[in-house]
Design an enzyme around this catalytic site. Structure first.
Site, mmCIF file in Angstrom:
data_model
loop_
_atom_site.group_PDB
_atom_site.id
_atom_site.type_symbol
_atom_site.label_atom_id
_atom_site.label_comp_id
_atom_site.label_asym_id
_atom_site.label_seq_id
_atom_site.Cartn_x
_atom_site.Cartn_y
_atom_site.Cartn_z
ATOM 1 C CG HIS A 44 -1.996 -1.064 1.138
ATOM 2 N ND1 HIS A 44 -3.297 -0.847 1.514
ATOM 3 C CD2 HIS A 44 -1.941 -2.349 0.714
ATOM 4 C CE1 HIS A 44 -4.008 -1.966 1.329
ATOM 5 N NE2 HIS A 44 -3.195 -2.882 0.859
ATOM 6 C CG ASP A 83 -4.906 2.023 2.378
ATOM 7 O OD1 ASP A 83 -5.831 1.261 2.050
ATOM 8 O OD2 ASP A 83 -3.702 1.703 2.357
#
Ligand code: UDP
Length: 458
Positions: A22, A111
């Site tokens: 990520h 995110d």
């Protein structure tokens, strides 16, 4: 009087979940925004901050409290839960501090696995958008589960989903087809869509040509901006000088060893093997991979993370010194870009998939869990840039099968076809992020819209 903000007056805050798969694309996206003249600050949880610098390119990195004293196990669910309790407060503090300066934040990119960040941002008077680090197909599948249009448990053997090819149930992300194995993670991935209709923008690390059908369908549901493939610029469009590295490695790469070793090998003679930053293989499977690599007769670089090293078959390193190199971690892009690498035996993590596509490296797909099963289906049957290895009845991929697959890619008829396709995708990936390409345009549009909206507000 209304006026548009200048790019340098726009200040973006970026909140990634602190795992490698990520951090890489979100930091890279931050660099792309900075390239357009924006100021960007990326938040790094205390538990990973030891391994990271204060600055990556022109992106400032700010440490924040994550509820652990720098020792949180970031890949555990306990960590994710605590993160979601503690970080909203850290976020409020960072925004409040910045508000007292002459360059407050205008926007939060968060995110997608942290959907609460949208509500926190709105309460702080900021607009915000989720960033998806998984493919559009996988995102759409989770959305269907969220909406109830993909009924759980999914009945097999195949499933029909709008804008997707016919999928076997086993092609679905493991959290869906093994729903009982990971109920909490299933909830987490489906929750990415809990407030999707409140977001004015969403970013996704893919590109138009790669997933155009599902993207068209998605756009009928919510606003989507494709911004990928997000990999360091020097491997694609080369518009960001010196951008050769993601710049935030949680593992210590064995840089020079790989490069020197590869320099001595012939073109397309090496198999690169990696299962990413999270997957953990059983001892029997590790043994079969060793056997497969030996049987394939190809040279190999195998990334075995330190935590996995004790599962390596004894003697592998001694027995294969002329053939292979085992490292704890490497600069994957540098390895994939090397002309000596002819095949990537991969777990099909989304970043690894995009990296191999962007560099035109054929893949031997060996998915382990999460979205990797779905990615491998597309690698083999839709984009046709690799082959999938088959598991036996006990779920193990045997060495013989691995060797067969590697040889077929590196020496066989199908290998030629796969290389041709890989070359075509490499061109399309570059086109997407280059001047005038779809992903580049989307980033430019976002910046222009933000300048207008924020200019009106100020
Ligand atoms: N990676 C790396 N060195 C390695 C193995 C992986 O730099 O030895 C990077 C790789 O380039 C990718 C990321 O780690 O960007 C892994 O992300 P991916 O989505 O492929 O897999 P995950 O780790 O999330 O399962």
């Amino acid at each position: 009087m209304e006026r548009e903000l200048k790019a340098s007056e726009i200040h973006i805050l970026v909140l990634p979940y602190p795992v490698q798969g990520h951090l890489n694309p979100m930091l890279q996206f931050s660099k792309r925004l900075a390239l357009k003249g924006l100021r960007v600050m990326l938040l790094a949880a205390m538990s990973i901050s030891e391994s990271i610098p204060d600055q990556a390119g022109s992106v400032k990195i700010q440490r924040i409290c994550d509820g652990f004293d720098g020792d949180g196990k970031v890949d555990s669910l306990v960590y994710h839960e605590r993160f979601s309790v503690v970080v909203p407060q850290s976020l409020r503090e960072v925004v409040a501090r910045q508000n007292c300066s002459n360059c407050p934040f205008n926007f939060l990119v968060y995110d997608s696995t942290l959907p609460w960040a949208l509500d926190v941002a709105h309460r702080l008077g900021l607009d915000a958008a989720p960033f998806f680090t998984q493919s559009a197909v996988v995102s759409a599948l989770y959305y269907h589960v969220h909406r109830g249009t993909l009924k759980m448990p999914v009945e097999g053997p195949t499933v029909t989903v709008p804008s997707m090819p016919l999928l076997a149930v086993s092609d679905l992300p493991s959290f869906i087809h093994h729903m009982d194995a990971y109920p909490s993670i299933l909830r987490l991935v489906v929750d990415q869509f809990s407030n999707i209709h409140d977001a004015n923008w969403t970013f996704i690390n893919t590109f138009e040509q790669l997933e155009n059908e599902v993207l068209s369908w998605m756009r009928s549901q919510w606003p989507v901006k494709t911004v990928g493939p997000i990999i360091p610029s020097m491997y694609l469009d080369k518009r960001l000088e010196d951008d050769r590295d993601y710049g935030l490695s949680l593992f210590k790469p064995n840089l020079d060893a790989c490069q020197t070793w590869l320099d001595q090998k012939q073109a397309a003679s090496v198999v690169y093997v990696s299962f990413g930053s999270l997957a953990s293989l059983g001892e029997e499977q590790m043994e079969e991979i060793s056997q497969g690599l030996k049987r394939s007769n190809a040279h190999f670089i195998w990334v075995v993370r330190e935590s996995e090293q004790q599962k390596l078959p004894t003697n592998l390193v001694e027995e294969t010194t002329d053939k292979g190199l085992v490292v704890n971690w490497c600069n994957q892009l540098q390895v994939l870009a090397h002309q000596a690498v002819g095949c990537f035996l991969t777990h099909c993590g989304w970043n690894s998939t995009l990296e191999a596509l962007s560099l035109g490296v054929p893949m031997a797909a060996m998915p382990q869990w999460t979205d990797q099963t779905t990615n491998s289906k597309f690698i083999a049957d839709v984009w046709k840039v690799g082959l999938r290895v088959k598991r036996d009845e006990s779920g193990i991929v045997r060495g013989e099968e691995i060797a067969l697959c590697i040889r077929e890619i590196m020496e066989g008829e199908r290998g030629n076809e796969i290389r041709k396709n890989a070359h075509r995708w490499k061109e399309l990936a570059k086109e997407a992020v280059d001047e005038g390409g779809s992903s580049n345009k989307n980033i430019e549009e976002f910046v222009a819209e933000l300048a207008e909206v924020e200019g009106d507000a100020s």
